[in-house]
Design a protein around this motif. Structure first.
Motif, PDB file in Angstrom:
ATOM      1  N   ALA A   1      86.928  36.210  58.329  1.00 37.49           N
ATOM      2  CA  ALA A   1      86.061  36.674  59.416  1.00 37.49           C
ATOM      3  C   ALA A   1      86.665  36.360  60.780  1.00 37.49           C
ATOM      4  O   ALA A   1      86.520  37.136  61.731  1.00 37.49           O
ATOM      5  CB  ALA A   1      84.683  36.027  59.287  1.00 37.49           C
TER       6      ALA A   1
ATOM      7  N   ALA B   1      89.224  38.948  61.419  1.00 35.70           N
ATOM      8  CA  ALA B   1      88.540  40.195  61.758  1.00 35.70           C
ATOM      9  C   ALA B   1      87.973  40.152  63.173  1.00 35.70           C
ATOM     10  O   ALA B   1      88.008  41.161  63.898  1.00 35.70           O
ATOM     11  CB  ALA B   1      87.423  40.458  60.749  1.00 35.70           C
ATOM     12  N   SER B   2      87.474  39.002  63.596  1.00 33.13           N
ATOM     13  CA  SER B   2      86.913  38.868  64.944  1.00 33.13           C
ATOM     14  C   SER B   2      87.984  39.067  66.013  1.00 33.13           C
ATOM     15  O   SER B   2      87.753  39.734  67.029  1.00 33.13           O
ATOM     16  CB  SER B   2      86.274  37.487  65.099  1.00 33.13           C
ATOM     17  OG  SER B   2      85.220  37.303  64.184  1.00 33.13           O
TER      18      SER B   2
ATOM     19  N   LEU C   1      79.556  39.591  62.839  1.00 30.22           N
ATOM     20  CA  LEU C   1      80.070  39.685  61.466  1.00 30.22           C
ATOM     21  C   LEU C   1      79.286  38.773  60.527  1.00 30.22           C
ATOM     22  O   LEU C   1      79.023  39.125  59.369  1.00 30.22           O
ATOM     23  CB  LEU C   1      81.556  39.319  61.440  1.00 30.22           C
ATOM     24  CG  LEU C   1      82.516  40.343  62.057  1.00 30.22           C
ATOM     25  CD1 LEU C   1      83.932  39.796  62.080  1.00 30.22           C
ATOM     26  CD2 LEU C   1      82.465  41.663  61.294  1.00 30.22           C
TER      27      LEU C   1
ATOM     28  N   PHE D   1      80.609  32.380  62.813  1.00 25.62           N
ATOM     29  CA  PHE D   1      80.443  33.281  61.671  1.00 25.62           C
ATOM     30  C   PHE D   1      79.561  32.623  60.612  1.00 25.62           C
ATOM     31  O   PHE D   1      78.648  33.256  60.059  1.00 25.62           O
ATOM     32  CB  PHE D   1      81.799  33.641  61.063  1.00 25.62           C
ATOM     33  CG  PHE D   1      81.681  34.365  59.742  1.00 25.62           C
ATOM     34  CD1 PHE D   1      81.351  35.706  59.697  1.00 25.62           C
ATOM     35  CD2 PHE D   1      81.868  33.687  58.535  1.00 25.62           C
ATOM     36  CE1 PHE D   1      81.209  36.375  58.482  1.00 25.62           C
ATOM     37  CE2 PHE D   1      81.729  34.335  57.323  1.00 25.62           C
ATOM     38  CZ  PHE D   1      81.407  35.683  57.297  1.00 25.62           C
TER      39      PHE D   1
END
Length: 328
Positions: free
Chosen positions: A14, A17-18, A37, A286
């Motif tokens: 995550a 992805a961030s 997310l 997250f």
């Protein structure tokens, strides 16, 4: 520890992805992307079951430990020499600003009847230094991690809103660069959000914003100590172990402030620590977001959002007044 591996690997994915979201959409801060997310992971069929099951131990570790490690590293951004350069008058004004923002936000949250520790956590996050202050205040009050989710989400989203709104308002008001920078430093929540907001007006604004913001950050320790003292006095001896007056990770935060002030670390080490801090905060946010169930959030979420926006307007007004006084 093996039970934490799936959740920790998910948090790491995550975080990547961030950062990718931030690269593709620079207007979206990394920490905001991490919260979103997490919310998706907690509420999309399939991942929701994993967030409540196999991922839960690792996410709980990330939410608690990574946030505290990030707070410790935040100390390396604070130099007491730079803060002292503001002068006693400015420092006293910033202290008064933080106290007024805390009291005003707490009062607004109580007016909106927010439950549990949400009023004091939101007040700490909005008035001092965002997610870091929420984590520290939750520690001294022994607040459950689940109860920090709404304050963390609100302080992150309102800080992100400031990145868009304050530069527009600054241009409409015709504020000089240094005044605008002081306004951003006095009213925006997290350090990263302050930088993103102030840099839109140039280097002079950014320099002013960072110094004012870090003066607010230093108040994390005394405000946490005051909350810890209050919590200890409120707890009867028969209720078990008392909460700490100052958590160990806040002492680590203070120690690294001294390290930064002495100037013993090279610039490369400070830059590495700043990146590591953002990674830790992104993983923690997250994990916190992954603990939110939208249906449960609506129980107080609408009131909490209204209270947060009202508080944000109050702090923006107080911050502008403080910036104008600093310029005078």
């Amino acid at each position: 520890m093996r039970g934490t591996v799936p959740g920790l690997l998910t948090a790491a994915a995550a975080v990547v992805a961030s950062f990718l979201v931030h690269l593709l959409l620079p207007a979206v801060p990394v920490l905001t992307a991490a919260v979103v997310l997490g919310l998706l992971a907690a509420n999309v069929p399939g991942s929701a079951a994993m967030a409540a099951g196999a991922w839960k131990p690792g996410l709980a570790l990330a939410a608690r430990k990574f946030l505290r490690l990030g707070i410790v590293l935040l100390g390396l951004k604070v130099s007491l020499v730079d803060i002292a350069g503001l002068g006693w008058t400015a420092l006293l004004l910033i202290v008064a600003l933080v106290l007024a923002a805390f009291a005003g936000t707490y009062g607004i949250c109580r007016l909106f009847r927010l439950p549990g520790d949400e009023p004091v956590l939101i007040a700490a996050g909005f008035s001092i230094c965002g997610v870091s202050a929420i984590g520290a205040m939750a520690a001294v009050r022994r607040t459950r991690t689940e109860e920090t989710v709404v304050p963390v989400a609100l302080v992150t989203l309102c800080g992100t809103l400031a990145i868009a709104v304050l530069p527009l308002a600054g241009r409409m008001l015709g504020l000089p660069a240094e005044v605008f920078g002081s306004w951003a430093g006095a009213s925006v929540h997290d350090v990263g959000q302050v930088v993103a907001t102030a840099q839109t007006a140039g280097t002079a604004a950014l320099a002013a914003a960072v110094v004012v913001k870090l003066a607010r950050v230093v108040l994390l320790a005394p405000m946490t100590a005051a909350a810890g003292l209050r919590a200890r006095r409120a707890q009867l001896p028969l209720q078990g172990k008392r909460p700490p007056l100052v958590p160990l990770f806040v002492l680590g935060f203070l120690a690294l402030i001294l390290v930064r002030t002495w100037g013993v670390l090279p610039g490369a080490a400070l830059e590495t620590a700043a990146v590591l801090q953002e990674l830790l905060f992104a993983a923690a946010l997250f994990a916190l977001g992954a603990g939110v169930r939208v249906r449960a959030l609506f129980a107080s979420g609408v009131r909490a959002a209204a209270a947060a926006l009202t508080s944000w307007a109050l702090i923006s007004g107080l911050g502008l007044a403080a910036a104008l006084l600093l310029a005078g």
